[in-house]
Motif scaffolding. Structure first.
Motif, mmCIF file in Angstrom:
data_model
loop_
_atom_site.group_PDB
_atom_site.id
_atom_site.type_symbol
_atom_site.label_atom_id
_atom_site.label_comp_id
_atom_site.label_asym_id
_atom_site.label_seq_id
_atom_site.Cartn_x
_atom_site.Cartn_y
_atom_site.Cartn_z
ATOM 1 N N LYS A 384 30.486 -44.142 78.504
ATOM 2 C CA LYS A 384 29.306 -44.987 79.267
ATOM 3 C C LYS A 384 28.603 -45.123 77.397
ATOM 4 O O LYS A 384 27.889 -45.671 77.378
ATOM 5 N N GLU A 385 28.656 -43.917 76.490
ATOM 6 C CA GLU A 385 27.908 -43.815 75.147
ATOM 7 C C GLU A 385 27.873 -45.520 74.231
ATOM 8 O O GLU A 385 26.915 -46.103 74.111
ATOM 9 N N GLN A 386 29.371 -45.680 74.543
ATOM 10 C CA GLN A 386 29.949 -46.777 73.923
ATOM 11 C C GLN A 386 29.101 -48.328 74.467
ATOM 12 O O GLN A 386 28.783 -48.851 73.621
ATOM 13 N N TYR A 387 29.631 -48.252 75.640
ATOM 14 C CA TYR A 387 28.592 -49.317 76.628
ATOM 15 C C TYR A 387 27.363 -49.330 75.918
ATOM 16 O O TYR A 387 26.774 -50.449 76.308
ATOM 17 N N LEU A 388 26.734 -48.215 76.285
ATOM 18 C CA LEU A 388 24.776 -48.141 76.299
ATOM 19 C C LEU A 388 24.453 -48.809 75.279
ATOM 20 O O LEU A 388 23.510 -49.765 75.407
ATOM 21 N N ALA A 389 25.228 -48.938 73.769
ATOM 22 C CA ALA A 389 25.173 -49.084 72.720
ATOM 23 C C ALA A 389 25.097 -50.447 72.676
ATOM 24 O O ALA A 389 24.319 -50.922 72.074
ATOM 25 N N TYR A 390 26.400 -50.713 72.777
ATOM 26 C CA TYR A 390 26.527 -52.025 72.892
ATOM 27 C C TYR A 390 25.311 -53.017 73.380
ATOM 28 O O TYR A 390 24.392 -54.160 73.492
ATOM 29 N N GLN A 391 25.232 -52.319 75.151
ATOM 30 C CA GLN A 391 24.288 -52.720 76.110
ATOM 31 C C GLN A 391 22.665 -52.841 75.485
ATOM 32 O O GLN A 391 22.558 -54.107 75.525
ATOM 33 N N ALA A 392 22.725 -52.015 75.134
ATOM 34 C CA ALA A 392 21.133 -52.250 73.663
ATOM 35 C C ALA A 392 21.402 -52.901 73.152
ATOM 36 O O ALA A 392 19.514 -53.738 72.738
ATOM 37 N N PHE A 393 22.250 -53.257 72.546
ATOM 38 C CA PHE A 393 22.216 -54.166 71.421
ATOM 39 C C PHE A 393 22.219 -55.760 71.871
ATOM 40 O O PHE A 393 21.107 -56.635 71.073
ATOM 41 N N PHE A 394 23.001 -56.368 73.453
ATOM 42 C CA PHE A 394 22.647 -57.358 72.955
ATOM 43 C C PHE A 394 21.145 -58.058 73.797
ATOM 44 O O PHE A 394 20.649 -58.349 73.901
ATOM 45 N N ASN A 395 20.750 -56.728 74.802
ATOM 46 C CA ASN A 395 19.397 -56.646 75.682
ATOM 47 C C ASN A 395 18.047 -56.856 74.415
ATOM 48 O O ASN A 395 17.571 -58.269 74.747
ATOM 49 N N VAL A 396 18.270 -56.863 73.348
ATOM 50 C CA VAL A 396 17.218 -56.388 72.543
ATOM 51 C C VAL A 396 17.591 -57.826 70.930
ATOM 52 O O VAL A 396 16.853 -58.450 70.865
ATOM 53 N N ILE A 397 18.395 -58.106 70.477
ATOM 54 C CA ILE A 397 18.662 -58.288 69.470
ATOM 55 C C ILE A 397 19.378 -60.524 69.913
ATOM 56 O O ILE A 397 18.878 -60.576 69.356
#
Length: 441
Positions: A384-397
Motif C-alpha cells: 500500500k505504501e509503495q503504491y500510494l507513493a507512486y500514485q502521488a508522484f504520478f498525480n502531481v508530476i
C-alpha cells in the motif's frame, strides 16, 4: 576422529589467517583486517563461524550418548536436539511470514483513483515522456523485455557497476577497450531484443564503493591530494569514455555520464566540462547526468551542456510522525514540483528523473533511498505504501510540461518475484498495474 578433523581445520584456518595478515592492502591495513572489518557487520558472519563448532559439539554429544546409553537414548536425543529445534524454526518462520503479510490492500477499493488528465495544457507543446525502468540480469532472461513492453514501458536502463576501493582512494576498476569488445555481444543481444519491441535504452554506469564501512558512498568521493585527483579522473574518464564508445557503437539511445558524484563536481568542475566535450566527440545520442535529489542537482554547473537535468528523485514524502495519506504525499510533491519547475526554467532544460523508487515496506515514503537491512526481514511488507507513493508522484508530476519522464528503480529479470518482499522491485505488486495504466496514456 572428529577431534582430529576439527583440529586440522583449525590449523589450516590459522595458516590462512597468517597469510592474510602478512598481505597489505593499499590502505596500509592487512588484508585480514580489511576483510574482518567488512565481515563482522553481517550476522551471517557470526552464524557461519559458529556453525562448524556447533556441529562438532552436536556430533560429539551423539557419540557420547550412544556409547553410554545405547541406540534408543541416541534416537531420543536426536529428536530432542535436532527435530524439536527444526520444528520450532518452521513454526517461527511461518509465523513471521504471516505477520509480515498481514496488510490487506486492494487498490480497487478506493486507492485506484488517479489523475487521468495527463495531456499538456498547451496542445502545441508535445513532450514524449520517457517511461523507463532499471533492469538487472536482463541478459539472463531477455524475454522480460516482452513483459515490460506489454506493461507499456518504452525505455530500459542498464546500469553497469564500476568498482572503486574506497571513497578517498583513486583506484577503480577501469573499463578498457578490451572490455568493450568482450561485453559488446551481451549488450548487442539486449539492444536487438529491445528494438523488436520499440524499447529504447539508457546506459547509466554507477560507481560502487567496495569498502564503505565508514558510512561513505559515491557522493562523498574526495581525494587527499592533487596527484590522487589526477589519477582518479584519468581512470574515470577512460572508463566512462569507453562506455560512451560502447553506446555509440550499438546506437544506444541515451547515455548518463555519471551518477551521484557530488564532491567530484564541487571540487573539480573543470574536469567535468572537459569530460563532457570529450564524450560528445565519441557519442552522438542524448546525454544526461544523474544528480542526487538532496540539493546536488542545484550545484551542478554543466546542465546547459547536456540534454536533460537528471535527478535521482528519492525525495522524502513524509516524516516519522505523519500518517500515510495520499493527499499528504501529494502535498509534499507539490512543494517539490514548484521548486523543480523554477529550476528547469532557470536552466532552460527539461527534468528527467533518472531514478525513482519506493520499497514495499512500511516507512518507504519517509526515507525512499533506504536499502534493505537485516532487520527488515522482521518488518511488515507494505504494498500500500509503495503504491500510494507512486500514485502521488504520478498525480502531481507526470503531466508537467517541464518533466521529461522517469526511469523507475527497479526490475530484476528472471527472478519470478511473488511480490511478497520488501525490495524496490515492482514485479507482481499492485503498483505495476498503476504504472502500466499511466504509461498506456
Amino acid at each position: 576422529m572428529f577431534t582430529i578433523f576439527y583440529a586440522a581445520s583449525i590449523t589450516v584456518s590459522c595458516l590462512l589467517l597468517l597469510i592474510l595478515t602478512l598481505v597489505k592492502t593499499p590502505s596500509g591495513l592487512s588484508l585480514f583486517t580489511e576483510v574482518l572489518l567488512e565481515a563482522i557487520k553481517f550476522p551471517s558472519f557470526w552464524i557461519f563461524n559458529l556453525f562448524p563448532f556447533l556441529i562438532y559439539k552436536l556430533i560429539a554429544s551423539f557419540i557420547k550418548d550412544y556409547k553410554k546409553y545405547g541406540l534408543l537414548k541416541l534416537l531420543k536425543n536426536i529428536l530432542l536436539k535436532i527435530g524439536l529445534p527444526i520444528f520450532l524454526l518452521i513454526i517461527v518462520f511461518h509465523g513471521l511470514k504471516k505477520y509480515r503479510t498481514t496488510e490487506r490492500f486492494e487498490p480497487s477499493l478506493g486507492y485506484s483513483k488517479i489523475n487521468t488528465d495527463l495531456t499538456s495544457k498547451d496542445s502545441s507543446t508535445t513532450i514524449k515522456k520517457q517511461k523507463g525502468i532499471h533492469v538487472f540480469d536482463i541478459e539472463d532472461d531477455i524475454k522480460d523485455l516482452q513483459i515490460l513492453s506489454s506493461k507499456n514501458f518504452s525505455w530500459i536502463t542498464l546500469s553497469p557497476f564500476i568498482g572503486q576501493i574506497k571513497y578517498n582512494m583513486p583506484e577503480l576498476n577501469v573499463f578498457t577497450a578490451k572490455d568493450v569488445e568482450n561485453i559488446k555481444p551481451k549488450y548487442a543481444s539486449i539492444k536487438k531484443e529491445a528494438d523488436k519491441y520499440g524499447i529504447k535504452i539508457m546506459l547509466k554506469p554507477h560507481i560502487w564503493l567496495l569498502k564503505s564501512n565508514d558510512g561513505k558512498f559515491r557522493a562523498d568521493i574526495e581525494m587527499k591530494n592533487n596527484e590522487d585527483w589526477e589519477e582518479w579522473f584519468s581512470s574515470y574518464k577512460k572508463t566512462i569514455k569507453n562506455y560512451a564508445l560502447l553506446a555509440e557503437t550499438l546506437k544506444i539511445d541515451q547515455f548518463c555520464i555519471g551518477t551521484e558524484l557530488e564532491k567530484t563536481i564541487q571540487i573539480r568542475p573543470d574536469d567535468w566540462f572537459i569530460l563532457i566535450s570529450e564524450i560528445k566527440e565519441i557519442y552522438s545520442g542524448q546525454i544526461t547526468y544523474a544528480a542526487n535529489w538532496n540539493n546536488e542537482y542545484e550545484i551542478v554547473p554543466f546542465w546547459k551542456e547536456l540534454d536533460f537535468i537528471g535527478i535521482q528523485a528519492y525525495f522524502p514524502l513524509r516524516s516519522d510522525k505523519d500518517d500515510l495519506d495520499l493527499k499528504s504525499l501529494e502535498s509534499k510533491w507539490k512543494i517539490y514540483s514548484n521548486k523543480l519547475e523554477q529550476f528547469s526554467e532557470k536552466e532552460g532544460k527539461p527534468i528527467l528523473f533518472t531514478e525513482l523508487g519506493y520499497r514495499s515496506i512500511k516507512g518507504s515514503s519517509i526515507r525512499p533511498w533506504r536499502w534493505n537491512e537485516f532487520g527488515d526481514y522482521f518488518r511488515k511488507i507494505s504494498k500500500k505504501e509503495q503504491y500510494l507513493a507512486y500514485q502521488a508522484f504520478f498525480n502531481v508530476i507526470w503531466d508537467k510540461e517541464w518533466f521529461q519522464g522517469v526511469h523507475i528503480w527497479e526490475w530484476q529479470a528472471n527472478r519470478n518475484s511473488s511480490g511478497n518482499n520488501t525490495s524496490f522491485t515492482i514485479e507482481n505488486k499492485p503498483v505495476l498495474d498503476l504504472v502500466s495504466q499511466i504509461f498506456k496514456q
